[in-house]
Design a protein around this motif. Structure first.
Motif, PDB file in Angstrom:
ATOM      1  N   TYR A 128      -7.829  11.964   0.503  1.00  0.00           N
ATOM      2  CA  TYR A 128      -7.715  13.412   0.756  1.00  0.00           C
ATOM      3  C   TYR A 128      -6.545  13.899  -0.087  1.00  0.00           C
ATOM      4  CZ  TYR A 128      -7.108  17.897   3.104  1.00  0.00           C
ATOM      5  OH  TYR A 128      -6.994  19.248   3.363  1.00  0.00           O
ATOM      6  N   SER A 129      -6.856  14.643  -1.133  1.00  0.00           N
ATOM      7  CA  SER A 129      -5.804  15.071  -2.049  1.00  0.00           C
ATOM      8  C   SER A 129      -6.333  16.167  -2.953  1.00  0.00           C
ATOM      9  CB  SER A 129      -5.311  13.885  -2.895  1.00  0.00           C
ATOM     10  OG  SER A 129      -6.354  13.376  -3.712  1.00  0.00           O
TER      11      SER A 129
ATOM     12  N   PRO B 113     -11.247  18.838  -4.816  1.00  0.00           N
ATOM     13  CA  PRO B 113      -9.856  18.815  -4.354  1.00  0.00           C
ATOM     14  C   PRO B 113      -9.698  19.447  -2.965  1.00  0.00           C
ATOM     15  CG  PRO B 113      -9.982  19.589  -6.625  1.00  0.00           C
ATOM     16  CD  PRO B 113     -11.389  19.515  -6.116  1.00  0.00           C
ATOM     17  N   TRP B 114      -8.966  18.781  -2.119  1.00  0.00           N
ATOM     18  CA  TRP B 114      -8.628  19.261  -0.775  1.00  0.00           C
ATOM     19  C   TRP B 114      -9.859  19.559   0.086  1.00  0.00           C
ATOM     20  CZ3 TRP B 114      -4.111  17.644  -0.195  1.00  0.00           C
ATOM     21  CH2 TRP B 114      -3.107  17.817  -1.160  1.00  0.00           C
TER      22      TRP B 114
ATOM     23  N   VAL C 230       0.845  -1.195   0.000  1.00  0.00           N
ATOM     24  CA  VAL C 230       0.000   0.000   0.000  1.00  0.00           C
ATOM     25  C   VAL C 230       0.882   1.247   0.000  1.00  0.00           C
ATOM     26  CG1 VAL C 230      -1.766   1.302   1.244  1.00  0.00           C
ATOM     27  CG2 VAL C 230      -1.801  -1.219   1.266  1.00  0.00           C
ATOM     28  N   ALA C 231       0.688   2.116  -0.981  1.00  0.00           N
ATOM     29  CA  ALA C 231       1.366   3.414  -1.005  1.00  0.00           C
ATOM     30  C   ALA C 231       0.325   4.509  -0.821  1.00  0.00           C
ATOM     31  CB  ALA C 231       2.119   3.618  -2.320  1.00  0.00           C
ATOM     32  N   THR C 232       0.743   5.627  -0.253  1.00  0.00           N
ATOM     33  CA  THR C 232      -0.159   6.768  -0.080  1.00  0.00           C
ATOM     34  C   THR C 232       0.559   8.026  -0.545  1.00  0.00           C
ATOM     35  OG1 THR C 232       0.515   7.360   2.184  1.00  0.00           O
ATOM     36  CG2 THR C 232      -1.162   5.652   1.942  1.00  0.00           C
ATOM     37  N   VAL C 233      -0.216   8.959  -1.075  1.00  0.00           N
ATOM     38  CA  VAL C 233       0.324  10.260  -1.462  1.00  0.00           C
ATOM     39  C   VAL C 233      -0.534  11.345  -0.828  1.00  0.00           C
ATOM     40  CG1 VAL C 233       1.316   9.435  -3.630  1.00  0.00           C
ATOM     41  CG2 VAL C 233      -1.035  10.309  -3.606  1.00  0.00           C
ATOM     42  N   ASP C 234       0.030  12.549  -0.770  1.00  0.00           N
ATOM     43  CA  ASP C 234      -0.645  13.709  -0.200  1.00  0.00           C
ATOM     44  C   ASP C 234      -0.834  13.571   1.308  1.00  0.00           C
ATOM     45  OD1 ASP C 234      -0.898  15.545  -2.362  1.00  0.00           O
ATOM     46  OD2 ASP C 234      -2.408  14.248  -3.254  1.00  0.00           O
ATOM     47  N   PHE C 235      -1.379  14.633   1.876  1.00  0.00           N
ATOM     48  CA  PHE C 235      -1.405  14.791   3.325  1.00  0.00           C
ATOM     49  C   PHE C 235      -2.272  13.748   4.028  1.00  0.00           C
ATOM     50  CE2 PHE C 235      -3.444  16.772   7.086  1.00  0.00           C
ATOM     51  CZ  PHE C 235      -2.322  16.919   7.868  1.00  0.00           C
TER      52      PHE C 235
END
Length: 345
Positions: A137-138, A161-162, A61-66
């Motif tokens: 959440y991105s 977005p966001w 599992v990879a995640t990006v953004d806050f």
């Protein structure tokens, strides 16, 4: 006062070709990466940038953004890679303290950290060989989504977005891991931590909040703020407060997470009891020195909560599954002090 139950996501759980209409497997995945259950029901998630189907149980599992990394970690899954945090990181290692605590609890090393200072590091993400990329959440663009989707199935934000509410961030990311029921429990646990903290500060009930941000202290002709659609503003509701009606009106109906108002219209913000900001002392001094903005009740009464982004408290206004239980006592205390200042004024 807690917000209403989790907002409905455009999320459907799709079964494998054989079998009946049963919910996806919610057996916990292995803590070290992301797999573990011998049974898996494919999961299909509709989001703002398309439809994503996870055909097999994610092992990596990879995640990006806050903060997306917090959801698998809270579920006992250590990502193979996650965003390097430059916000709320007090020791400069790219990992916030609540994440460090969870990694220690799971007996895990720090995952690969993706430096997103200049956008996504697609090569680094690909290098972790993920089976799924979580970004509930991105603010990724359609082009970003297409590029990431060449690496692995991507779960993007559900609508705007966001502006994914914290409950929905947990829900959509948990569902992508086949752990929807566990995600519901995470939401309940965070709600309980909020309720406990808010219960100590009844003075918060009904106070009007505004999140002022990206304001140039050298040019106060515009007042920039997070709109009623932003998670930070929505969080006021969880705390017994509300986004000031004037801010709601100024937010419009675009769904954007940010907005602005000419300082010439500052008198419209007279209903704001508390201002929350990342601006620092320089901004506060500028507000107090401005002949117009200094007349705002929240400014005149020192009802300003200044969140230092270089410290953990800087993230307190943006609720997440691990940070909120860690920070909620401090954040509600700061808000309560600001409300008291406004009432004294």
């Amino acid at each position: 006062m807690l917000a209403a139950p989790v907002a409905a996501l455009s999320l459907t759980l799709t079964l494998a070709a054989c079998g009946g209409a049963t919910a996806p497997s919610t057996e916990p995945a292995a803590p070290a990466s992301g797999g573990g259950s011998s049974e898996w029901t494919p999961v299909t998630i509709e989001h703002a940038l398309g439809t994503t189907t996870i055909e097999t149980q994610p092992e990596r599992v990879a995640t990006v953004d806050f903060a997306n990394q917090e959801v698998p970690l809270a579920l006992g899954i250590v990502p193979v890679g996650m965003s390097k945090m430059t916000w709320g990181d007090d020791d400069g290692d790219g990992v916030q303290p609540w994440t460090e605590d969870k990694l220690t609890e799971l007996g895990a090393e720090t995952p690969v950290l993706f430096d997103e200072t200049d956008g996504y590091d697609f090569e680094a993400v690909a290098g972790t060989e993920p089976d799924v990329i979580l970004a509930g959440y991105s603010g990724m663009t359609a082009e970003d989504y297409a590029t990431l989707s060449e690496i692995a199935p991507v779960v993007a934000y559900p609508e705007t977005p966001w502006a994914t509410a914290w409950r929905d961030t947990i829900t959509i990311n948990s569902a992508a891991l086949g752990m929807a029921e566990e995600g519901e429990q995470l939401v309940a646990d965070v709600e309980q931590s909020i309720a406990t903290a808010v219960g100590k500060h009844p003075e918060l009930e009904g106070a009007n909040g505004m999140f002022m941000t990206h304001v140039d202290p050298t040019d106060l002709s515009e007042i920039n703020f997070y709109t009623a659609a932003d998670t930070r503003s929505q969080f006021f509701d969880d705390l017994g407060m509300q986004t000031a009606p004037s801010v709601v009106e100024a937010s419009g109906d675009s769904g954007s997470y940010s907005g602005s108002l000419s300082t010439e219209r500052a008198d419209e913000l007279s209903d704001v009891d508390v201002i929350v900001t990342y601006g620092g002392d320089e901004l506060i001094d500028a507000l107090k020195g401005d002949p117009v903005l200094s007349q705002l009740p929240a400014v005149a009464n020192d009802a300003i909560v200044n969140l230092d982004g270089s410290q953990p408290i800087g993230t307190a206004a943006n609720p997440t599954v691990l940070s909120t239980p860690y920070l909620i006592e401090d954040y509600t205390a700061l808000l309560a002090d600001a409300v008291a200042g406004n009432e004294a004024g």
